[in-house]
Design a protein around this motif. Sequence first.
Motif, PDB file in Angstrom:
ATOM      1  N   ASP A 259       0.843  -1.195   0.000  1.00 24.64           N
ATOM      2  CA  ASP A 259       0.000   0.000   0.000  1.00 24.64           C
ATOM      3  C   ASP A 259       0.873   1.238   0.000  1.00 24.64           C
ATOM      4  N   ARG A 260       0.457   2.248  -0.750  1.00 23.61           N
ATOM      5  CA  ARG A 260       1.176   3.519  -0.733  1.00 23.61           C
ATOM      6  C   ARG A 260       0.974   4.183   0.611  1.00 23.61           C
ATOM      7  N   ASP A 261       2.056   4.728   1.131  1.00 24.58           N
ATOM      8  CA  ASP A 261       2.014   5.454   2.394  1.00 24.58           C
ATOM      9  C   ASP A 261       1.210   6.730   2.192  1.00 24.58           C
ATOM     10  N   ARG A 262       0.372   7.057   3.173  1.00 27.04           N
ATOM     11  CA  ARG A 262      -0.449   8.266   3.078  1.00 27.04           C
ATOM     12  C   ARG A 262      -0.279   9.096   4.342  1.00 27.04           C
ATOM     13  N   THR A 263      -0.352  10.401   4.176  1.00 27.54           N
ATOM     14  CA  THR A 263      -0.303  11.311   5.302  1.00 27.54           C
ATOM     15  C   THR A 263      -1.681  11.920   5.469  1.00 27.54           C
ATOM     16  N   ILE A 264      -2.170  11.877   6.674  1.00 28.64           N
ATOM     17  CA  ILE A 264      -3.478  12.461   6.974  1.00 28.64           C
ATOM     18  C   ILE A 264      -3.261  13.583   7.979  1.00 28.64           C
ATOM     19  N   ASP A 265      -3.697  14.778   7.625  1.00 28.63           N
ATOM     20  CA  ASP A 265      -3.577  15.925   8.518  1.00 28.63           C
ATOM     21  C   ASP A 265      -4.858  16.084   9.311  1.00 28.63           C
ATOM     22  N   LEU A 266      -4.724  16.118  10.603  1.00 29.17           N
ATOM     23  CA  LEU A 266      -5.869  16.334  11.488  1.00 29.17           C
ATOM     24  C   LEU A 266      -5.783  17.723  12.092  1.00 29.17           C
ATOM     25  N   PRO A 267      -6.936  18.357  12.324  1.00 35.62           N
ATOM     26  CA  PRO A 267      -6.899  19.671  12.957  1.00 35.62           C
ATOM     27  C   PRO A 267      -6.459  19.533  14.419  1.00 35.62           C
ATOM     28  N   PRO A 268      -5.966  20.608  15.010  1.00 34.94           N
ATOM     29  CA  PRO A 268      -5.579  20.568  16.423  1.00 34.94           C
ATOM     30  C   PRO A 268      -6.775  20.200  17.295  1.00 34.94           C
ATOM     31  N   PRO A 269      -6.520  19.603  18.458  1.00 38.68           N
ATOM     32  CA  PRO A 269      -7.607  19.159  19.322  1.00 38.68           C
ATOM     33  C   PRO A 269      -8.562  20.280  19.769  1.00 38.68           C
ATOM     34  N   ASP A 270      -8.069  21.507  19.831  1.00 36.16           N
ATOM     35  CA  ASP A 270      -8.921  22.611  20.295  1.00 36.16           C
ATOM     36  C   ASP A 270      -9.646  23.328  19.174  1.00 36.16           C
ATOM     37  N   SER A 271      -9.552  22.843  17.940  1.00 32.77           N
ATOM     38  CA  SER A 271     -10.242  23.495  16.828  1.00 32.77           C
ATOM     39  C   SER A 271     -11.712  23.046  16.814  1.00 32.77           C
ATOM     40  N   PRO A 272     -12.593  23.888  16.250  1.00 33.94           N
ATOM     41  CA  PRO A 272     -14.006  23.523  16.190  1.00 33.94           C
ATOM     42  C   PRO A 272     -14.219  22.300  15.285  1.00 33.94           C
ATOM     43  N   ILE A 273     -15.228  21.527  15.577  1.00 32.93           N
ATOM     44  CA  ILE A 273     -15.551  20.359  14.753  1.00 32.93           C
ATOM     45  C   ILE A 273     -15.982  20.855  13.377  1.00 32.93           C
ATOM     46  N   GLN A 274     -15.514  20.180  12.362  1.00 30.58           N
ATOM     47  CA  GLN A 274     -15.820  20.637  10.998  1.00 30.58           C
ATOM     48  C   GLN A 274     -16.839  19.749  10.354  1.00 30.58           C
TER      49      GLN A 274
END
Length: 82
Positions: free
Chosen positions: A67-82
């Motif tokens: 499988d190709r390696d993938r990077t997933i960016d998550l928002p900071p824990p204190d950011s509003p839910i999107q």
Amino acid sequence: MNESSRSEPVGVVLAVDVDRFAEVIEDARRTGLTVTGEQPILGTLSGTIAEDRIPALKAVAGVESVDRDRTIDLPPPDSPIQ
């Protein structure tokens, strides 16, 4: 192979036969894989390889998946839910 026909290296994660782990790593290296991580208990390893060498890597005996390696960016824990 000239410089323009080489493909760029990509990150990959492999699931391999745990009973043949060491042998699979050596064969994968011969195929062109640069190993960056080994998880023998889990039967996985990670590394980089030229994209055009992925079919040869998939053909290595004992390689169950690539499988190709993938990077997933998550928002900071204190950011509003999107």
